[in-house]
Design an enzyme around this catalytic site. Structure first.
Site, PDB file in Angstrom:
ATOM      1  N   LYS A 147      39.799  46.472  50.086  1.00 40.12           N
ATOM      2  CA  LYS A 147      38.476  46.837  50.601  1.00 40.12           C
ATOM      3  C   LYS A 147      38.653  47.262  52.079  1.00 40.12           C
ATOM      4  CE  LYS A 147      36.168  44.024  47.188  1.00 40.12           C
ATOM      5  NZ  LYS A 147      34.974  43.260  46.813  1.00 40.12           N
ATOM      6  N   HIS A 174      32.926  51.490  42.624  1.00 37.08           N
ATOM      7  CA  HIS A 174      32.779  50.062  42.939  1.00 37.08           C
ATOM      8  C   HIS A 174      31.328  49.792  43.357  1.00 37.08           C
ATOM      9  CE1 HIS A 174      33.111  46.179  44.872  1.00 37.08           C
ATOM     10  NE2 HIS A 174      34.186  46.009  44.121  1.00 37.08           N
ATOM     11  N   GLU A 191      33.411  44.654  36.238  1.00 35.36           N
ATOM     12  CA  GLU A 191      33.159  43.847  37.430  1.00 35.36           C
ATOM     13  C   GLU A 191      31.672  43.525  37.505  1.00 35.36           C
ATOM     14  OE1 GLU A 191      36.782  44.896  40.231  1.00 35.36           O
ATOM     15  OE2 GLU A 191      34.809  45.354  41.049  1.00 35.36           O
ATOM     16  N   GLY A 225      40.161  40.713  44.267  1.00 33.19           N
ATOM     17  CA  GLY A 225      39.604  41.084  45.564  1.00 33.19           C
ATOM     18  C   GLY A 225      40.104  40.180  46.669  1.00 33.19           C
ATOM     19  N   SER A 280      35.810  37.779  41.829  1.00 34.96           N
ATOM     20  CA  SER A 280      36.172  36.402  42.223  1.00 34.96           C
ATOM     21  C   SER A 280      37.339  35.828  41.423  1.00 34.96           C
ATOM     22  CB  SER A 280      34.957  35.482  42.123  1.00 34.96           C
ATOM     23  OG  SER A 280      33.953  35.895  43.020  1.00 34.96           O
ATOM     24  N   GLY A 325      32.461  38.826  45.408  1.00 35.63           N
ATOM     25  CA  GLY A 325      32.279  38.539  46.827  1.00 35.63           C
ATOM     26  C   GLY A 325      32.141  37.073  47.186  1.00 35.63           C
TER      27      GLY A 325
END
Ligand code: PGA
Length: 256
Positions: A11, A95, A166, A232, A211, A172
């Site tokens: 990211k 995304h 996702e 991520g 996650s 996140g």
């Protein structure tokens, strides 16, 4: 059976210097993990570093987005020929953070997928329902997304596409990965759809993201229809990413 695909997107994290250190740590740890296909997607500014540090290794590199045109007056954007020239194998599109921050839609993502395939790279198409909901409703949502994005893709190109499931609510800080049963149901349903006439009759790989960590990666990978992981924040530490990939390797080995 194709190898499990395990990758990460940085990211908007890690400078090029930090990326160089990351790649130098990851490269030797990844070397024995030959039952998996591994990739990293650093920010655009570090793709050249990935090429420098990972060339000749078993870790592929790529980008987190691309413009739908080859060149022109699009200030700040990056084109597929630029990415191909840097040796990118994978390009992520759609995304949920790009949909949120840049107004991307399934229609605009479809244009990017066409471009990525045209330049010989592999698109990783992110799909997922926004709020936590039942398996049927989640599947319905992602099937509609896949239909729009892959609709224009020629049958001969479809097997080159990777879909990343996702669920937006599972992505996140503060979120947790979707329940493995939920993931398995959506992945199996997506494979059934892709194999059906309505879904284009060509199956693709479907990987899970949201996650993922060392606790959740194993149970999720054990589900039928899960062809890999898209990690991520947990993978911002190269050692930790290598550990997740190592776990995938153990699961992949008996599959062969
Ligand atoms: P996360 O990100 O693992 O930090 O939730 C996953 C993703 O956005 O692919």
């Amino acid at each position: 059976m194709r190898p499990l695909l395990v990758g990460t997107s940085f990211k908007m994290n890690l400078t090029s210097s930090e990326g160089a250190r990351y790649f130098d740590v990851l490269r030797p740890l990844a070397a024995p993990l030959t039952s998996c296909e591994l990739f990293v997607l650093p920010p655009f500014t570090s793709i050249w570093v990935a090429r420098e540090r990972l060339q000749g290794s078993n870790v592929a590199w790529g980008a987190q987005d691309v413009h739908a045109e080859d060149a022109g007056a699009h200030t700040g954007d990056i084109s597929a020929p630029m990415l191909a020239d840097l040796g990118c194998t994978f390009v992520e599109v759609g995304h949920s953070e790009r949909r949120r921050d840049h107004g991307e839609t399934d229609e605009s993502v479809a244009g990017k997928v066409h471009q990525i395939l045209r330049h010989g790279m592999t698109p990783i198409v992110c799909v997922g329902e926004r709020t936590m909901e039942g398996r049927d409703s989640a599947l319905h949502h992602v099937m509609a997304q896949v239909r729009t994005v892959l609709g224009p893709v020629a049958a001969s190109d479809r097997s080159r596409v990777v879909i990343a499931y996702e669920p937006v609510w599972a992505i996140g800080t503060g979120a947790t990965a979707a329940d493995p049963g939920h993931v398995g149901a959506v992945h199996s349903g997506l494979h059934d759809f892709l194999r059906s006439r309505a879904g284009g009759s060509v199956d693709t790989r479907v990987i899970y993201g949201g996650s993922v960590d060392l606790q959740t990666s194993g149970p999720i990978l054990e589900q039928g229809g899960v062809d890999g992981l898209f990690v991520g924040r947990a993978a911002l530490d190269a050692l930790y990413f290598a550990a997740i990939a190592g776990q995938a390797q153990e699961i992949a080995a008996p599959r062969r």
